[in-house]
Design a protein around this motif. Sequence first.
Motif, PDB file in Angstrom:
ATOM      1  N   LEU A   1      -5.532  16.665  -4.241  1.00 32.94           N
ATOM      2  CA  LEU A   1      -5.476  16.377  -3.064  1.00 32.94           C
ATOM      3  C   LEU A   1      -5.589  17.276  -2.554  1.00 32.94           C
ATOM      4  O   LEU A   1      -6.541  17.221  -0.993  1.00 32.94           O
TER       5      LEU A   1
ATOM      6  N   PHE B   1      -2.795  10.428 -18.727  1.00 34.48           N
ATOM      7  CA  PHE B   1      -3.204  10.089 -17.612  1.00 34.48           C
ATOM      8  C   PHE B   1      -4.384   8.419 -17.402  1.00 34.48           C
ATOM      9  O   PHE B   1      -4.772   8.053 -18.676  1.00 34.48           O
TER      10      PHE B   1
ATOM     11  N   GLU C   1     -12.408   3.467  -0.483  1.00 34.41           N
ATOM     12  CA  GLU C   1     -12.717   2.593   0.510  1.00 34.41           C
ATOM     13  C   GLU C   1     -13.096   3.391   1.950  1.00 34.41           C
ATOM     14  O   GLU C   1     -13.082   2.675   2.975  1.00 34.41           O
ATOM     15  N   ARG C   2     -12.790   5.248   1.621  1.00 35.55           N
ATOM     16  CA  ARG C   2     -13.286   5.680   3.348  1.00 35.55           C
ATOM     17  C   ARG C   2     -14.954   4.769   3.731  1.00 35.55           C
ATOM     18  O   ARG C   2     -15.250   5.374   4.255  1.00 35.55           O
TER      19      ARG C   2
ATOM     20  N   ALA D   1     -10.355   6.141  -5.757  1.00 38.65           N
ATOM     21  CA  ALA D   1     -10.013   4.682  -4.959  1.00 38.65           C
ATOM     22  C   ALA D   1     -10.591   4.631  -2.862  1.00 38.65           C
ATOM     23  O   ALA D   1     -10.831   3.371  -2.167  1.00 38.65           O
ATOM     24  N   ASP D   2      -9.687   5.712  -3.156  1.00 35.01           N
ATOM     25  CA  ASP D   2      -9.543   6.428  -1.519  1.00 35.01           C
ATOM     26  C   ASP D   2     -10.945   7.006  -1.601  1.00 35.01           C
ATOM     27  O   ASP D   2     -11.255   6.450  -0.032  1.00 35.01           O
TER      28      ASP D   2
ATOM     29  N   ARG E   1      -5.008   6.634   9.712  1.00 33.67           N
ATOM     30  CA  ARG E   1      -5.441   7.949   9.473  1.00 33.67           C
ATOM     31  C   ARG E   1      -6.356   8.582  10.098  1.00 33.67           C
ATOM     32  O   ARG E   1      -6.064  10.007   9.924  1.00 33.67           O
TER      33      ARG E   1
ATOM     34  N   TYR F   1     -13.503  15.125 -15.969  1.00 34.28           N
ATOM     35  CA  TYR F   1     -12.372  15.211 -15.012  1.00 34.28           C
ATOM     36  C   TYR F   1     -12.199  16.814 -14.221  1.00 34.28           C
ATOM     37  O   TYR F   1     -12.174  18.000 -14.752  1.00 34.28           O
TER      38      TYR F   1
ATOM     39  N   ARG G   1      -1.444  -7.242  -9.292  1.00 32.95           N
ATOM     40  CA  ARG G   1      -0.346  -8.391  -7.512  1.00 32.95           C
ATOM     41  C   ARG G   1      -0.176  -9.711  -8.307  1.00 32.95           C
ATOM     42  O   ARG G   1       0.428 -10.337  -7.981  1.00 32.95           O
TER      43      ARG G   1
ATOM     44  N   ILE H   1      -0.244   8.277   1.220  1.00 33.25           N
ATOM     45  CA  ILE H   1       0.220   9.580   0.024  1.00 33.25           C
ATOM     46  C   ILE H   1      -0.373  10.782   1.278  1.00 33.25           C
ATOM     47  O   ILE H   1      -1.398  10.368   1.406  1.00 33.25           O
TER      48      ILE H   1
ATOM     49  N   GLU I   1      -2.997  13.798  -9.637  1.00 34.20           N
ATOM     50  CA  GLU I   1      -3.061  13.421  -8.469  1.00 34.20           C
ATOM     51  C   GLU I   1      -3.293  14.544  -6.658  1.00 34.20           C
ATOM     52  O   GLU I   1      -4.366  14.936  -6.551  1.00 34.20           O
TER      53      GLU I   1
ATOM     54  N   GLN J   1      -4.173  -2.481  -9.876  1.00 33.97           N
ATOM     55  CA  GLN J   1      -2.657  -2.945  -9.117  1.00 33.97           C
ATOM     56  C   GLN J   1      -3.008  -4.077  -8.402  1.00 33.97           C
ATOM     57  O   GLN J   1      -2.338  -4.682  -8.809  1.00 33.97           O
TER      58      GLN J   1
ATOM     59  N   TYR K   1      -8.996  13.373   6.839  1.00 35.72           N
ATOM     60  CA  TYR K   1      -8.985  14.612   5.635  1.00 35.72           C
ATOM     61  C   TYR K   1      -7.599  14.790   5.123  1.00 35.72           C
ATOM     62  O   TYR K   1      -7.669  15.430   3.359  1.00 35.72           O
ATOM     63  N   ASN K   2      -6.238  14.340   4.897  1.00 35.79           N
ATOM     64  CA  ASN K   2      -5.414  14.177   4.395  1.00 35.79           C
ATOM     65  C   ASN K   2      -3.833  13.439   4.062  1.00 35.79           C
ATOM     66  O   ASN K   2      -3.074  13.927   3.376  1.00 35.79           O
ATOM     67  N   ILE K   3      -5.296  12.466   4.321  1.00 38.78           N
ATOM     68  CA  ILE K   3      -3.917  10.881   4.356  1.00 38.78           C
ATOM     69  C   ILE K   3      -5.245  10.044   3.680  1.00 38.78           C
ATOM     70  O   ILE K   3      -5.903   9.655   3.869  1.00 38.78           O
ATOM     71  N   PHE K   4      -4.715   9.431   2.564  1.00 35.75           N
ATOM     72  CA  PHE K   4      -4.410   9.433   1.332  1.00 35.75           C
ATOM     73  C   PHE K   4      -3.992   7.430   0.838  1.00 35.75           C
ATOM     74  O   PHE K   4      -3.206   8.170   1.043  1.00 35.75           O
ATOM     75  N   THR K   5      -4.535   6.398   0.657  1.00 44.24           N
ATOM     76  CA  THR K   5      -3.909   5.603   0.472  1.00 44.24           C
ATOM     77  C   THR K   5      -4.696   5.260  -0.626  1.00 44.24           C
ATOM     78  O   THR K   5      -5.398   5.319  -1.327  1.00 44.24           O
ATOM     79  N   LYS K   6      -3.791   4.101  -1.639  1.00 43.46           N
ATOM     80  CA  LYS K   6      -3.506   3.275  -3.173  1.00 43.46           C
ATOM     81  C   LYS K   6      -2.984   2.328  -3.019  1.00 43.46           C
ATOM     82  O   LYS K   6      -1.750   2.113  -2.569  1.00 43.46           O
ATOM     83  N   ASP K   7      -3.806   0.839  -3.313  1.00 49.14           N
ATOM     84  CA  ASP K   7      -2.821  -0.488  -3.513  1.00 49.14           C
ATOM     85  C   ASP K   7      -1.407  -0.040  -4.513  1.00 49.14           C
ATOM     86  O   ASP K   7      -1.652   0.529  -5.429  1.00 49.14           O
TER      87      ASP K   7
ATOM     88  N   LEU L   1      -6.151   7.432  -7.541  1.00 50.56           N
ATOM     89  CA  LEU L   1      -5.540   7.031  -5.938  1.00 50.56           C
ATOM     90  C   LEU L   1      -6.664   7.650  -5.549  1.00 50.56           C
ATOM     91  O   LEU L   1      -7.561   7.554  -4.685  1.00 50.56           O
ATOM     92  N   VAL L   2      -7.307   9.303  -6.032  1.00 50.73           N
ATOM     93  CA  VAL L   2      -8.597   9.920  -5.204  1.00 50.73           C
ATOM     94  C   VAL L   2      -9.869   8.924  -4.954  1.00 50.73           C
ATOM     95  O   VAL L   2     -10.750   8.997  -4.129  1.00 50.73           O
TER      96      VAL L   2
ATOM     97  N   LEU M   1       0.737   9.488 -10.883  1.00 53.36           N
ATOM     98  CA  LEU M   1       0.511  10.606  -8.591  1.00 53.36           C
ATOM     99  C   LEU M   1       0.663  12.496  -8.736  1.00 53.36           C
ATOM    100  O   LEU M   1       0.169  13.040  -7.816  1.00 53.36           O
TER     101      LEU M   1
ATOM    102  N   ARG N   1       1.299  -1.164   0.597  1.00 54.22           N
ATOM    103  CA  ARG N   1       0.016  -0.191  -0.316  1.00 54.22           C
ATOM    104  C   ARG N   1       0.417   1.434  -0.124  1.00 54.22           C
ATOM    105  O   ARG N   1       1.601   1.308   0.790  1.00 54.22           O
TER     106      ARG N   1
END
Lengths: 162, 223
Positions: free
Chosen positions: A121, B95, B19-20, B15-16, A78, B123, B33, A29, A117, B29, A83-89, B12-13, A114, A26
């Motif tokens: 953020l 992108f 999950e939230r 997917a995050d 988190r 976008y 994997r 970000i 994006e 990914q 509100y400012n920590i993001f995660t990605k696989d 990223l945005v 990245l 993971r």
Amino acid sequence: MEEAEEHLTMSPKLGSEDLDPEVVNRMIILGPRANVSESELANELHLLGLPLTIKETCYGAMVSGKEKDVMKAIKEIRKLDPYNIFTKDRGFAPGDPRRCRGHRLGPREGFHQLEREFELLDYVGEALKNPRPVEITKPKPIDVDEFKDIVKKSIKEEKITK
Amino acid sequence: MVKVAVYPPNSLVIADLIERKGHTALALQKEMRKKIKDPEIDSPPMNITEEDPIKGLKYAAIEVPSGVRGRMSIIGPIIDEAEAAILVDNAPYGFGCVGCQRTNELSIFCLRQRHIPTLELEYPTSRDETMDMVNKINTFLDNLAEPKEESEEKEQEKVETKTVPAVADTTPDVEPNELTEDESVVEAKEDKEVPAEERMKTEEERAVSKEDLVASLKSKGGY
């Protein structure tokens, strides 16, 4: 030239963890307005005491381990700044020579997206902090009669201009 | 918990945000994997196995370039697994991770063909657009989270109120209670379409108006 060819067809020596299907990776970000720094983030991850591989990076950190531990770490981390920590696989393990910038001649794949994006953020974090109710409207096909009216109107307009 | 496909598939945005809200993001990914963990593949994603083009044939015909089919062998399972989708259009050039516009188009087409709940967004280029996008995604995901039992009950109530008169008119021999659930849902769908048909004119009227249209076009010399 030889080096470039070498890194494109690399067959790395992989450890047992790299081939374990239960191990996930993971990326964590940090947004531009995050209250924590990359080193603080890495420290906090270490302090959790979970069996994880942790790597501090320029955008935050990367963690690798069993899915249960990784998700637990993310849930805890988190809380530092929700509100400012993001995660990605991530598919590749931290430091995998096929992706790691240290072994490549340029930026790794995925860096450019990245970067793009990351520009958003700040606003994403702001929107998460101050949610607003919105309506989602689905575009509907135009009514037949309305379409006919539009065609007739445009024909008339063209006649007038001629 | 709903499995949500995202496009671009490595976003990223999005997917995050998924999950939230407690859902599962079907990110590319995770599929990659599986390839990386496969000991038979030396240097993913450059190596493909003989199975990959066969898997790709499920989504694209044999005439389609092999690059598209190879990509679809990885993206395809995500499309099949998806229970909802969030698509972002008009992203800047380069992108996303797919690197092939035809694969992007085919994947989005396949996701639309699934007829699953889909949210299509542009976008964002500014602060307001980004905030609007995030709020829309959150609203969409909240709606997905509604418990199925409640929504089914609501649907059934709607069906009962709407279908009974229609069924009685068209099929007098069959009692409404004897209808199975599937039939009643079909009836409900047909019943919903009725107002649109009512708005349509009769065939004669349509023919006349078509002649008018053809005549006007001919007079312009454009028919």
